[in-house]
Design an enzyme around this catalytic site. Structure first.
Site, short mmCIF file in Angstrom:
data_model
loop_
_atom_site.label_atom_id
_atom_site.label_comp_id
_atom_site.label_asym_id
_atom_site.label_seq_id
_atom_site.Cartn_x
_atom_site.Cartn_y
_atom_site.Cartn_z
N ASN A 71 -17.67 -6.67 12.58
CA ASN A 71 -18.54 -5.53 12.31
C ASN A 71 -18.29 -4.50 13.41
O ASN A 71 -18.34 -4.84 14.60
CB ASN A 71 -20.01 -5.97 12.32
CG ASN A 71 -20.35 -6.88 11.16
OD1 ASN A 71 -19.77 -6.76 10.08
ND2 ASN A 71 -21.28 -7.81 11.37
N HIS A 119 -16.72 -12.80 13.85
CA HIS A 119 -17.50 -13.81 13.14
C HIS A 119 -16.52 -14.65 12.34
O HIS A 119 -15.69 -14.10 11.60
CB HIS A 119 -18.45 -13.17 12.13
CG HIS A 119 -19.52 -12.30 12.71
ND1 HIS A 119 -20.81 -12.72 12.86
CD2 HIS A 119 -19.50 -11.01 13.13
CE1 HIS A 119 -21.55 -11.73 13.35
NE2 HIS A 119 -20.78 -10.68 13.53
N GLY A 147 -23.38 -2.76 10.78
CA GLY A 147 -24.13 -3.96 11.12
C GLY A 147 -23.85 -4.51 12.51
O GLY A 147 -24.37 -5.57 12.86
N GLN A 148 -23.04 -3.80 13.32
CA GLN A 148 -22.81 -4.30 14.67
C GLN A 148 -24.08 -4.11 15.50
O GLN A 148 -24.64 -3.00 15.55
CB GLN A 148 -21.64 -3.57 15.34
CG GLN A 148 -21.25 -4.20 16.68
CD GLN A 148 -20.03 -3.56 17.33
OE1 GLN A 148 -19.49 -2.57 16.83
NE2 GLN A 148 -19.60 -4.13 18.45
N ASP A 197 -23.22 -18.93 16.17
CA ASP A 197 -24.12 -17.79 16.02
C ASP A 197 -25.56 -18.29 15.97
O ASP A 197 -25.87 -19.28 15.31
CB ASP A 197 -23.77 -17.01 14.74
CG ASP A 197 -24.43 -15.65 14.69
OD1 ASP A 197 -23.69 -14.64 14.72
OD2 ASP A 197 -25.67 -15.59 14.61
N HIS A 236 -16.49 -9.06 19.05
CA HIS A 236 -16.62 -10.45 18.60
C HIS A 236 -16.17 -10.58 17.17
O HIS A 236 -16.42 -9.71 16.33
CB HIS A 236 -18.07 -10.95 18.73
CG HIS A 236 -19.10 -10.08 18.08
ND1 HIS A 236 -19.57 -8.93 18.66
CD2 HIS A 236 -19.74 -10.19 16.90
CE1 HIS A 236 -20.47 -8.37 17.88
NE2 HIS A 236 -20.59 -9.11 16.78
P1 DGP Z 1 -23.08 -8.25 15.01
O1 DGP Z 1 -24.31 -7.99 14.19
O2 DGP Z 1 -21.81 -8.16 14.19
O3 DGP Z 1 -23.03 -7.41 16.26
O4 DGP Z 1 -23.18 -9.76 15.45
C1 DGP Z 1 -23.94 -10.20 16.53
C2 DGP Z 1 -24.27 -11.62 16.27
O5 DGP Z 1 -24.70 -12.19 17.49
C3 DGP Z 1 -25.39 -11.85 15.27
O6 DGP Z 1 -24.86 -12.53 14.11
C4 DGP Z 1 -26.39 -12.72 15.96
C5 DGP Z 1 -25.65 -13.18 17.19
N1 DGP Z 1 -26.49 -13.32 18.38
C6 DGP Z 1 -27.36 -12.40 18.87
N2 DGP Z 1 -27.92 -12.87 19.99
C7 DGP Z 1 -27.40 -14.11 20.21
C8 DGP Z 1 -27.59 -15.09 21.24
O7 DGP Z 1 -28.36 -14.93 22.19
N3 DGP Z 1 -26.88 -16.24 21.11
C9 DGP Z 1 -26.02 -16.45 20.07
N4 DGP Z 1 -25.38 -17.64 20.05
N5 DGP Z 1 -25.80 -15.54 19.11
C10 DGP Z 1 -26.48 -14.38 19.18
#
Ligand code: DGP
Length: 119
Positions: free
Chosen positions: A92, A107, A98-99, A35, A105
């Protein structure tokens, strides 16, 4: 069509290699990468390569791939050595929860104490 890549989806772009990510595991159906905004010492996202907006939609359309995501989440925890102390798999679902990225995906969070109930 359900499951097809979406042009405006960030995680579809990571699957395609158009946006870089620190990939830690890959299978025919899944990708696991760190992340970009880690919330724990170990914070890895496991996604299906196919596009579905959330985990429930994925499970309804492709239950075997949903199982692949969960299996890979467990493998990530083992690779990250957070199995023994415990880890959390979080999906999420919906903006109110919080999505922010509407490509399913998991976490996988570990490496620190994890409160229950979560915020
Ligand atoms: P959510 O908030 O549950 O939809 O999680 C999305 C997650 O994705 C958040 O924890 C941050 C991560 N994220 C957003 N943009 C990028 C990216 O460009 N690269 C990576 N590796 N993670 C990302």
């Amino acid at each position: 069509m359900a499951g097809e890549p979406q042009a405006d989806c960030l995680f579809c772009k990571i699957v395609a290699g158009d946006i870089p990510a620190t990939v830690v595991r890959e299978t025919a159906t899944t990708l696991a990468f760190r992340d970009v905004n880690p919330q724990a010492p170990s914070h890895v996202l496991v996604i299906p390569k196919a596009h579905y907006p959330d985990a429930a939609a994925l499970a309804a359309a492709e239950p075997a791939v949903a199982a692949d995501v969960l299996r890979e989440a467990g493998q990530v925890a083992a690779d990250e050595k957070v199995e023994d102390d415990g880890y959390r798999i979080v999906f999420n679902t919906g903006a109110g929860a919080g999505q922010t990225v509407f490509h399913a995906h998991a976490h996988v969070l570990g490496g620190r104490g994890l409160q229950w109930p979560p915020g």
